[in-house]
Design an enzyme around this catalytic site. Structure first.
Site, PDB file in Angstrom:
ATOM      1  N   GLY A   8      40.602  43.871  46.678  1.00  0.00           N
ATOM      2  CA  GLY A   8      40.694  43.371  45.716  1.00  0.00           C
ATOM      3  C   GLY A   8      39.756  41.975  45.567  1.00  0.00           C
TER       4      GLY A   8
ATOM      5  N   GLY B 115      40.392  39.310  43.355  1.00  0.00           N
ATOM      6  CA  GLY B 115      41.000  38.290  42.634  1.00  0.00           C
ATOM      7  C   GLY B 115      40.926  37.139  43.351  1.00  0.00           C
TER       8      GLY B 115
ATOM      9  N   ASN C 105      36.454  46.133  45.113  1.00  0.00           N
ATOM     10  CA  ASN C 105      37.306  45.706  44.005  1.00  0.00           C
ATOM     11  C   ASN C 105      36.999  46.807  42.873  1.00  0.00           C
ATOM     12  OD1 ASN C 105      38.579  43.656  42.527  1.00  0.00           O
ATOM     13  ND2 ASN C 105      37.212  43.908  41.129  1.00  0.00           N
TER      14      ASN C 105
ATOM     15  N   VAL D 203      41.051  51.334  45.246  1.00  0.00           N
ATOM     16  CA  VAL D 203      41.909  51.556  46.464  1.00  0.00           C
ATOM     17  C   VAL D 203      42.891  52.424  46.056  1.00  0.00           C
ATOM     18  CG1 VAL D 203      43.129  50.743  48.201  1.00  0.00           C
ATOM     19  CG2 VAL D 203      41.278  49.379  47.370  1.00  0.00           C
TER      20      VAL D 203
ATOM     21  N   GLU E 294      52.525  30.965  27.293  1.00  0.00           N
ATOM     22  CA  GLU E 294      51.254  30.757  27.143  1.00  0.00           C
ATOM     23  C   GLU E 294      50.455  31.631  26.243  1.00  0.00           C
ATOM     24  OE1 GLU E 294      49.263  30.468  31.074  1.00  0.00           O
ATOM     25  OE2 GLU E 294      49.316  28.311  30.796  1.00  0.00           O
TER      26      GLU E 294
ATOM     27  N   ALA F 258      48.433  31.791  41.162  1.00  0.00           N
ATOM     28  CA  ALA F 258      47.080  31.626  41.853  1.00  0.00           C
ATOM     29  C   ALA F 258      46.864  30.678  42.789  1.00  0.00           C
ATOM     30  CB  ALA F 258      45.993  31.489  40.611  1.00  0.00           C
TER      31      ALA F 258
HETATM   32  P1  FAD Z   1      44.385  38.943  41.143  1.00  0.00           P
HETATM   33  O1  FAD Z   1      43.886  37.797  40.830  1.00  0.00           O
HETATM   34  O2  FAD Z   1      45.287  39.670  40.032  1.00  0.00           O
HETATM   35  O3  FAD Z   1      43.207  39.993  41.672  1.00  0.00           O
HETATM   36  C1  FAD Z   1      43.445  41.246  42.101  1.00  0.00           C
HETATM   37  C2  FAD Z   1      42.283  42.169  42.108  1.00  0.00           C
HETATM   38  O4  FAD Z   1      42.350  43.486  42.594  1.00  0.00           O
HETATM   39  C3  FAD Z   1      41.890  42.135  40.661  1.00  0.00           C
HETATM   40  O5  FAD Z   1      40.426  42.115  40.536  1.00  0.00           O
HETATM   41  C4  FAD Z   1      41.979  43.848  40.379  1.00  0.00           C
HETATM   42  O6  FAD Z   1      40.890  44.406  39.644  1.00  0.00           O
HETATM   43  C5  FAD Z   1      42.006  44.364  41.700  1.00  0.00           C
HETATM   44  N1  FAD Z   1      42.526  45.580  42.064  1.00  0.00           N
HETATM   45  C6  FAD Z   1      43.841  45.856  41.693  1.00  0.00           C
HETATM   46  N2  FAD Z   1      44.283  47.202  42.068  1.00  0.00           N
HETATM   47  C7  FAD Z   1      42.992  47.729  42.599  1.00  0.00           C
HETATM   48  C8  FAD Z   1      42.762  48.821  43.312  1.00  0.00           C
HETATM   49  N3  FAD Z   1      43.376  49.744  43.437  1.00  0.00           N
HETATM   50  N4  FAD Z   1      41.439  49.114  43.753  1.00  0.00           N
HETATM   51  C9  FAD Z   1      40.478  48.222  43.719  1.00  0.00           C
HETATM   52  N5  FAD Z   1      40.833  46.832  43.170  1.00  0.00           N
HETATM   53  C10 FAD Z   1      41.977  46.573  42.534  1.00  0.00           C
HETATM   54  N6  FAD Z   1      48.959  31.147  38.291  1.00  0.00           N
HETATM   55  C11 FAD Z   1      48.890  29.920  38.665  1.00  0.00           C
HETATM   56  O7  FAD Z   1      48.794  29.173  39.875  1.00  0.00           O
HETATM   57  N7  FAD Z   1      48.828  28.920  37.576  1.00  0.00           N
HETATM   58  C12 FAD Z   1      48.624  29.344  36.321  1.00  0.00           C
HETATM   59  O8  FAD Z   1      48.567  28.488  35.373  1.00  0.00           O
HETATM   60  C13 FAD Z   1      49.002  30.690  36.136  1.00  0.00           C
HETATM   61  N8  FAD Z   1      48.781  31.351  34.749  1.00  0.00           N
HETATM   62  C14 FAD Z   1      48.806  32.665  34.472  1.00  0.00           C
HETATM   63  C15 FAD Z   1      48.787  32.889  33.338  1.00  0.00           C
HETATM   64  C16 FAD Z   1      48.747  34.300  32.969  1.00  0.00           C
HETATM   65  C17 FAD Z   1      48.517  34.758  31.666  1.00  0.00           C
HETATM   66  C18 FAD Z   1      48.920  35.418  33.947  1.00  0.00           C
HETATM   67  C19 FAD Z   1      48.967  36.845  33.862  1.00  0.00           C
HETATM   68  C20 FAD Z   1      48.917  34.729  35.326  1.00  0.00           C
HETATM   69  C21 FAD Z   1      49.025  33.737  35.738  1.00  0.00           C
HETATM   70  N9  FAD Z   1      49.344  32.995  36.790  1.00  0.00           N
HETATM   71  C22 FAD Z   1      49.160  31.586  37.243  1.00  0.00           C
HETATM   72  C23 FAD Z   1      49.486  33.903  38.162  1.00  0.00           C
HETATM   73  C24 FAD Z   1      48.226  34.349  38.976  1.00  0.00           C
HETATM   74  O9  FAD Z   1      47.330  34.731  38.027  1.00  0.00           O
HETATM   75  C25 FAD Z   1      48.180  35.351  39.855  1.00  0.00           C
HETATM   76  O10 FAD Z   1      49.482  34.872  40.617  1.00  0.00           O
HETATM   77  C26 FAD Z   1      47.093  35.603  40.726  1.00  0.00           C
HETATM   78  O11 FAD Z   1      46.014  36.007  39.932  1.00  0.00           O
HETATM   79  C27 FAD Z   1      47.398  36.370  41.982  1.00  0.00           C
HETATM   80  O12 FAD Z   1      46.164  36.711  42.735  1.00  0.00           O
HETATM   81  P2  FAD Z   1      45.747  37.791  43.562  1.00  0.00           P
HETATM   82  O13 FAD Z   1      44.535  37.513  44.233  1.00  0.00           O
HETATM   83  O14 FAD Z   1      46.951  38.237  44.038  1.00  0.00           O
HETATM   84  O15 FAD Z   1      45.381  38.896  42.589  1.00  0.00           O
END
Ligand code: FAD
Length: 401
Positions: A10, A12, A37, A81, A170, A314
């Site tokens: 991932g 993210g 990813n 994945v 939002e 995030a």
């Molecule tokens: P993500 O950033 O979601 O990344 C996961 C990655 O894994 C993605 O690139 C996806 O494509 C990839 N992936 C998924 N499944 C697979 C697979 N099976 N195989 C390969 N790749 C895969 N948080 C804050 O701190 N402040 C904010 O202001 C805030 N605002 C938000 C607003 C919105 C509209 C949303 C939806 C969320 C917000 N959040 C905010 C929450 C924040 O976005 C998440 O907590 C954060 O993105 C988590 O990070 P992560 O790395 O766990 O996952």
């Protein structure tokens, strides 16, 4: 001897920042770093409410992964994945499999439907570039449909957002900015359009300071949003939503934002999960595994101050990446001296569209323009952490005021 392989799943916030930190902290001969990813681009999930409403182009929220990582040190693999086989220390991908010495799981989240019928089939979710592009196009299509035929369907112009938490609010905020533009473009009176925010809990923005909640609701109500708080949804159908009260609201657009669960890959792989997320040890390892780490929305960490899990943000994912990189570096160098994750919550800012936002930074409440400016500073700060000033200049939100 062979270099150990660090496999990061991932790209993210958690995965990208872990890869980037490890590439800076490890030498070429220390380890092989592989990042997998499903797309060849990284997107900022926290910005997705904007392209969903159509107030920002989706390309502004994404960047090619290989343009921001050190490709001399990180091998990027575009693949999906499917399953993790911890017993064999390998990961099954859509087009092959890969073994690991150290695994980092950062696959993010999926919408929580609470098993409510019809959500998966009939509601939209704000979860990826592809999903928000679909929402934006659908909304515009509904405007075109309404005026494009002689028979008018009011449900074409009724937009329901299920869940008035952070993401729902939002998104509603962005909708209130976008809809007047669409009304103009499609020659439709603003009064014809309904934006309805439906929340099962007893308040919008649960967990936020009540004064901030009131400010947010006032702003949004002035822009024509109807709130239905304390109003559980029983079912989503192709015609709209059925409320627990028995009332039906007709709508062709239901956007589901009632919270998240962890990636379904985790359950499928046999990990013990709570709402699809793994409760990790303080050093971010899966209990019982020496070599499997979890980051971001896939991980649950208990906040000792409240005895409840930290919200999936995030901010937390980014902070975890520094603990995680240090710990993997230690293991790679043969040390077992691992660090426990300590959160340092700087605050939370929710945008309400345009120049409006609310938030808490430190112990200070922020309203309006200063909060909106702070939101952009936070967004830019992440880009700076990931790609330095060049990335801020290329993708940042530079019109702060
Ligand atoms: P993500 O950033 O979601 O990344 C996961 C990655 O894994 C993605 O690139 C996806 O494509 C990839 N992936 C998924 N499944 C697979 C697979 N099976 N195989 C390969 N790749 C895969 N948080 C804050 O701190 N402040 C904010 O202001 C805030 N605002 C938000 C607003 C919105 C509209 C949303 C939806 C969320 C917000 N959040 C905010 C929450 C924040 O976005 C998440 O907590 C954060 O993105 C988590 O990070 P992560 O790395 O766990 O996952």
């Amino acid at each position: 001897s062979k270099k150990p392989r660090i496999l990061i799943l991932g790209a993210g916030y958690g995965g990208m920042m872990t890869a980037s930190r490890l590439s800076k902290q490890l030498g070429y001969n220390d380890a092989e770093i592989v990042l997998v990813n499903k797309h060849d681009y990284h997107y900022q999930t926290t910005w997705l409410h904007e392209p969903a409403a159509g107030t920002l182009h989706h390309d502004r929220t994404r960047m090619r992964i290989e343009s921001v990582i050190d490709t001399n040190k990180i091998k990027f693999l575009k693949d999906v994945v499917v399953e993790i086989k911890t017993a064999e220390k390998k990961v099954i991908l859509e087009s092959g499999e890969m073994e690991y010495d150290y695994l980092v799981i950062g696959l993010g989240s999926e919408p929580e439907t609470f098993g409510i019928p019809g959500v998966e089939e009939h509601a939209f979710a704000i979860r990826s570039v592809n999903s928000v592009r679909h929402i934006r196009e659908h909304i515009e299509y509904k405007f075109a449909s309404y005026n494009g035929s002689d028979v008018k369907h009011d449900e074409d112009l009724t937009f329901i957002v299920a869940g008035a938490g952070f993401t729902g609010i939002e998104f509603v905020g962005e909708l209130t900015e976008r809809i007047p533009e669409l009304c103009k473009e499609y020659d439709i009176a603003r009064e014809k359009v309904r934006i309805i925010s439906i929340e099962a809990a007893t308040t919008a923005l649960p967990g936020f300071d009540p004064e901030l909640v009131e400010y947010a609701m006032n702003i949004l109500e002035k822009r024509g949003v109807e709130f239905k708080i304390n109003t559980p949804i029983k079912e989503v159908t192709k015609d709209g939503v059925l409320l627990a009260s028995g009332e039906e609201i007709k709508s062709k657009t239901v956007v589901w934002t009632t919270g998240i669960r962890g990636s379904s890959v985790l359950e499928k792989s046999g990990f013990e999960t709570m709402r699809g997320r793994i409760q990790v040890e303080p050093e971010l390892r899966v209990p019982g595994f020496e070599d499997v780490f979890v980051i971001g929305d896939c991980a649950i960490i208990i906040d000792e101050a409240t005895n409840r899990p930290f919200p999936p943000t995030a901010q937390i994912a980014i902070q975890q990446s520094s603990t995680l990189a240090k710990n993997i570096k230690a293991l790679v160098h043969g040390s077992n001296n691992l660090e426990a994750f300590k959160a340092d919550i700087k605050g939370t800012v929710a945008s309400l569209g345009g120049k409006e936002a609310i938030g808490v930074v430190g112990s200070k409440k922020l309203f309006g323009t200063p909060a909106a400016a702070m939101k952009k500073v936070i967004d830019n700060r992440y880009l700076f952490l990931l790609g330095g000033l060049p990335l801020v200049v290329k993708k940042g939100k530079l019109n702060i005021f």
